[in-house]
Motif scaffolding. Sequence first.
Motif, PDB file in Angstrom:
ATOM      1  N   VAL A 251       0.843  -1.199   0.000  1.00  0.00           N
ATOM      2  CA  VAL A 251       0.000   0.000   0.000  1.00  0.00           C
ATOM      3  C   VAL A 251       0.877   1.247   0.000  1.00  0.00           C
ATOM      4  CG1 VAL A 251      -1.709   1.354   1.282  1.00  0.00           C
ATOM      5  CG2 VAL A 251      -1.970  -1.123   1.099  1.00  0.00           C
ATOM      6  N   GLY A 252       1.940   1.226   0.807  1.00  0.00           N
ATOM      7  CA  GLY A 252       2.856   2.362   0.866  1.00  0.00           C
ATOM      8  C   GLY A 252       3.513   2.620  -0.481  1.00  0.00           C
ATOM      9  N   ALA A 253       3.966   1.548  -1.136  1.00  0.00           N
ATOM     10  CA  ALA A 253       4.613   1.695  -2.451  1.00  0.00           C
ATOM     11  C   ALA A 253       3.627   2.249  -3.481  1.00  0.00           C
ATOM     12  CB  ALA A 253       5.150   0.341  -2.915  1.00  0.00           C
ATOM     13  N   MET A 254       2.395   1.745  -3.453  1.00  0.00           N
ATOM     14  CA  MET A 254       1.379   2.224  -4.387  1.00  0.00           C
ATOM     15  C   MET A 254       1.068   3.696  -4.149  1.00  0.00           C
ATOM     16  SD  MET A 254      -1.218  -1.034  -4.560  1.00  0.00           S
ATOM     17  CE  MET A 254      -2.348  -0.251  -5.707  1.00  0.00           C
ATOM     18  N   LEU A 255       1.031   4.086  -2.882  1.00  0.00           N
ATOM     19  CA  LEU A 255       0.765   5.488  -2.560  1.00  0.00           C
ATOM     20  C   LEU A 255       1.881   6.396  -3.070  1.00  0.00           C
ATOM     21  CD1 LEU A 255      -0.706   5.301   1.054  1.00  0.00           C
ATOM     22  CD2 LEU A 255      -1.888   6.016  -1.010  1.00  0.00           C
ATOM     23  N   ILE A 256       3.127   5.964  -2.883  1.00  0.00           N
ATOM     24  CA  ILE A 256       4.254   6.760  -3.380  1.00  0.00           C
ATOM     25  C   ILE A 256       4.119   6.968  -4.891  1.00  0.00           C
ATOM     26  CG2 ILE A 256       6.751   6.767  -3.788  1.00  0.00           C
ATOM     27  CD1 ILE A 256       7.016   5.209  -1.103  1.00  0.00           C
ATOM     28  N   GLY A 257       3.864   5.866  -5.597  1.00  0.00           N
ATOM     29  CA  GLY A 257       3.756   5.946  -7.048  1.00  0.00           C
ATOM     30  C   GLY A 257       2.566   6.763  -7.512  1.00  0.00           C
ATOM     31  N   PHE A 258       1.384   6.478  -6.945  1.00  0.00           N
ATOM     32  CA  PHE A 258       0.169   7.148  -7.394  1.00  0.00           C
ATOM     33  C   PHE A 258       0.140   8.631  -7.016  1.00  0.00           C
ATOM     34  CE2 PHE A 258      -2.059   2.891  -7.690  1.00  0.00           C
ATOM     35  CZ  PHE A 258      -2.276   2.981  -9.059  1.00  0.00           C
ATOM     36  N   VAL A 259       0.548   8.952  -5.795  1.00  0.00           N
ATOM     37  CA  VAL A 259       0.546  10.360  -5.372  1.00  0.00           C
ATOM     38  C   VAL A 259       1.522  11.162  -6.225  1.00  0.00           C
ATOM     39  CG1 VAL A 259       1.115  11.940  -3.491  1.00  0.00           C
ATOM     40  CG2 VAL A 259      -0.240   9.902  -3.018  1.00  0.00           C
ATOM     41  N   ALA A 260       2.709  10.593  -6.470  1.00  0.00           N
ATOM     42  CA  ALA A 260       3.698  11.275  -7.306  1.00  0.00           C
ATOM     43  C   ALA A 260       3.170  11.436  -8.737  1.00  0.00           C
ATOM     44  CB  ALA A 260       5.009  10.490  -7.315  1.00  0.00           C
ATOM     45  N   LEU A 261       2.554  10.378  -9.273  1.00  0.00           N
ATOM     46  CA  LEU A 261       2.014  10.435 -10.631  1.00  0.00           C
ATOM     47  C   LEU A 261       0.908  11.478 -10.750  1.00  0.00           C
ATOM     48  CD1 LEU A 261       2.095   9.188 -13.469  1.00  0.00           C
ATOM     49  CD2 LEU A 261       0.389   7.523 -12.684  1.00  0.00           C
ATOM     50  N   MET A 262       0.007  11.507  -9.752  1.00  0.00           N
ATOM     51  CA  MET A 262      -1.078  12.484  -9.762  1.00  0.00           C
ATOM     52  C   MET A 262      -0.539  13.909  -9.695  1.00  0.00           C
ATOM     53  SD  MET A 262      -4.119  11.243 -10.165  1.00  0.00           S
ATOM     54  CE  MET A 262      -5.169  12.538  -9.522  1.00  0.00           C
ATOM     55  N   ALA A 263       0.515  14.111  -8.885  1.00  0.00           N
ATOM     56  CA  ALA A 263       1.127  15.444  -8.785  1.00  0.00           C
ATOM     57  C   ALA A 263       1.712  15.867 -10.131  1.00  0.00           C
ATOM     58  CB  ALA A 263       2.211  15.444  -7.714  1.00  0.00           C
ATOM     59  N   ALA A 264       2.377  14.916 -10.811  1.00  0.00           N
ATOM     60  CA  ALA A 264       2.978  15.225 -12.111  1.00  0.00           C
ATOM     61  C   ALA A 264       1.902  15.534 -13.155  1.00  0.00           C
ATOM     62  CB  ALA A 264       3.831  14.044 -12.573  1.00  0.00           C
ATOM     63  N   ILE A 265       0.856  14.692 -13.189  1.00  0.00           N
ATOM     64  CA  ILE A 265      -0.232  14.895 -14.160  1.00  0.00           C
ATOM     65  C   ILE A 265      -0.948  16.221 -13.890  1.00  0.00           C
ATOM     66  CG2 ILE A 265      -2.456  14.013 -14.951  1.00  0.00           C
ATOM     67  CD1 ILE A 265      -1.367  11.186 -14.459  1.00  0.00           C
ATOM     68  N   ASP A 266      -1.212  16.497 -12.607  1.00  0.00           N
ATOM     69  CA  ASP A 266      -1.862  17.759 -12.241  1.00  0.00           C
ATOM     70  C   ASP A 266      -1.047  18.958 -12.730  1.00  0.00           C
ATOM     71  OD1 ASP A 266      -4.183  16.889 -11.102  1.00  0.00           O
ATOM     72  OD2 ASP A 266      -3.461  16.945  -9.039  1.00  0.00           O
ATOM     73  N   ASN A 267       0.275  18.861 -12.538  1.00  0.00           N
ATOM     74  CA  ASN A 267       1.152  19.960 -12.936  1.00  0.00           C
ATOM     75  C   ASN A 267       1.123  20.185 -14.450  1.00  0.00           C
ATOM     76  OD1 ASN A 267       4.373  20.819 -13.591  1.00  0.00           O
ATOM     77  ND2 ASN A 267       3.352  21.910 -11.931  1.00  0.00           N
ATOM     78  N   VAL A 268       1.144  19.080 -15.204  1.00  0.00           N
ATOM     79  CA  VAL A 268       1.091  19.177 -16.670  1.00  0.00           C
ATOM     80  C   VAL A 268      -0.232  19.797 -17.117  1.00  0.00           C
ATOM     81  CG1 VAL A 268       0.985  17.833 -18.807  1.00  0.00           C
ATOM     82  CG2 VAL A 268       2.681  17.254 -17.060  1.00  0.00           C
ATOM     83  N   PHE A 269      -1.340  19.343 -16.528  1.00  0.00           N
ATOM     84  CA  PHE A 269      -2.654  19.871 -16.909  1.00  0.00           C
ATOM     85  C   PHE A 269      -2.800  21.349 -16.541  1.00  0.00           C
ATOM     86  CE2 PHE A 269      -3.832  15.671 -17.986  1.00  0.00           C
ATOM     87  CZ  PHE A 269      -5.036  15.735 -18.678  1.00  0.00           C
ATOM     88  N   GLU A 270      -2.226  21.728 -15.396  1.00  0.00           N
ATOM     89  CA  GLU A 270      -2.301  23.137 -14.995  1.00  0.00           C
ATOM     90  C   GLU A 270      -1.515  24.025 -15.963  1.00  0.00           C
ATOM     91  OE1 GLU A 270      -1.068  23.126 -10.953  1.00  0.00           O
ATOM     92  OE2 GLU A 270      -3.063  22.657 -10.178  1.00  0.00           O
ATOM     93  N   MET A 271      -0.379  23.523 -16.450  1.00  0.00           N
ATOM     94  CA  MET A 271       0.416  24.292 -17.404  1.00  0.00           C
ATOM     95  C   MET A 271      -0.281  24.393 -18.765  1.00  0.00           C
ATOM     96  SD  MET A 271       4.431  23.364 -16.731  1.00  0.00           S
ATOM     97  CE  MET A 271       4.246  21.618 -17.073  1.00  0.00           C
ATOM     98  N   LEU A 272      -0.924  23.294 -19.190  1.00  0.00           N
ATOM     99  CA  LEU A 272      -1.548  23.261 -20.509  1.00  0.00           C
ATOM    100  C   LEU A 272      -2.944  23.881 -20.542  1.00  0.00           C
ATOM    101  CD1 LEU A 272      -0.534  19.662 -21.719  1.00  0.00           C
ATOM    102  CD2 LEU A 272       0.483  21.845 -22.389  1.00  0.00           C
TER     103      LEU A 272
END
Length: 393
Positions: A251-272
């Motif tokens: 669960v911890g590993a999945m959270l690290i991956g998913f939270v980081a991925l969501m942050a990256a995707i959010d950042n890209v969408f905010e820029m675009l």
Amino acid sequence: MKYLIGILGLLVVFGLAYLASNNRKEIKYRPIIIMVVIQVLLSALLLNTKFGLIIINAIASVFGKLLSYANQGVEFVFGGIANKGSMPFFLNVLLPIVFISVLIGILQHFKILPFIMKWIGLVLSKINGMGKLESYNAVASAIVGQSEVFITVKKQLDKLPPNRLYTLCASAMSTVSMSIVGAYMTMIEPKYVVTAIVINLFGGFIISSIINPYTVTDQEDILEVQTGHKQTFFEMLGEYIMDGFKVAIIVGAMLIGFVALMAAIDNVFEMLFGLSFQHLLGYVFAPFAFIMGVPASEVVAAGGIMATKLVTNEFVAMMSLSDMASTFSAKTLGIVSVFLVSFANFSSIGIVSGAVKGLSEKQGNTVARFGLRLLYGATLVSVLSAIVVSFIL
């Protein structure tokens, strides 16, 4: 007005399930109506009565005490790592899963849990119009987890036709395991966790009865529970301690991956596009939030959290809900909290099919083929539970 929206929501959910049904002529409407009534009554009992408050407080206090015991073990091993006054998620929320897993192992070892699961399942089979195996599996999924439950029925796994296998997997995805209930209670109100667990049990049967209706004959209605090889008490303790730790790490590993991925995707969408990915998904899920009874001014934000749960997992969504709790009304908090308490997300398709494949490769491939249909049904279960709760809040 809330009752009209709730009735509309029920019609939409049942309509979506009906559209996906593989045998509409076999749908048994009487058990479905009975189970919806039971869901409403149980929600009212747990959320709106003094007796329900006593039950919720008792369960919350038990888990609170268990978590305090678990934290003593965590403190002994990891004490001093965290800054004083801080609440590291892994240490305070995930590692206590190890202790809860040990307790489940002890109850399994002394045949207490198998007895409870079997007899509750038999009672449920009289209500839901399904077989004893399906009813047992739903109860067992809510206690031992979506992967481990298939081990308890592995004697019958190879003999099951695809329609019965679908119901077993749908139950596993619609419920949550008891080992992580304590973790949920640290993130959302315990009364919503308990209510969701209880009504999701019936919701899984309701949606499966529409999407995947069938009749189990007396010859087929046999329950064979696998108790596993005989272990000594301390062998069992060691196994469940390691199993609990694996769950916490995964669960911890999945959270690290998913939270980081969501942050990256959010950042890209905010820029675009000038808005976050979660906010964009909020518009997609806003209609569902509306039929669940969420006030119109909050449907986009609530829809974003619902979507986050679907594309990542319930832990990530619960963290988002905790961050935004002050912006939501009490009603929205309750409705969204109930929606989040299930394993209905894309990663669960792999978890469930992998668990089945580990026991039977042929059946695992069958599960993988109807994986998206499984997720569709499990998501409808979550929406249905939220709608039912909206009648009460």
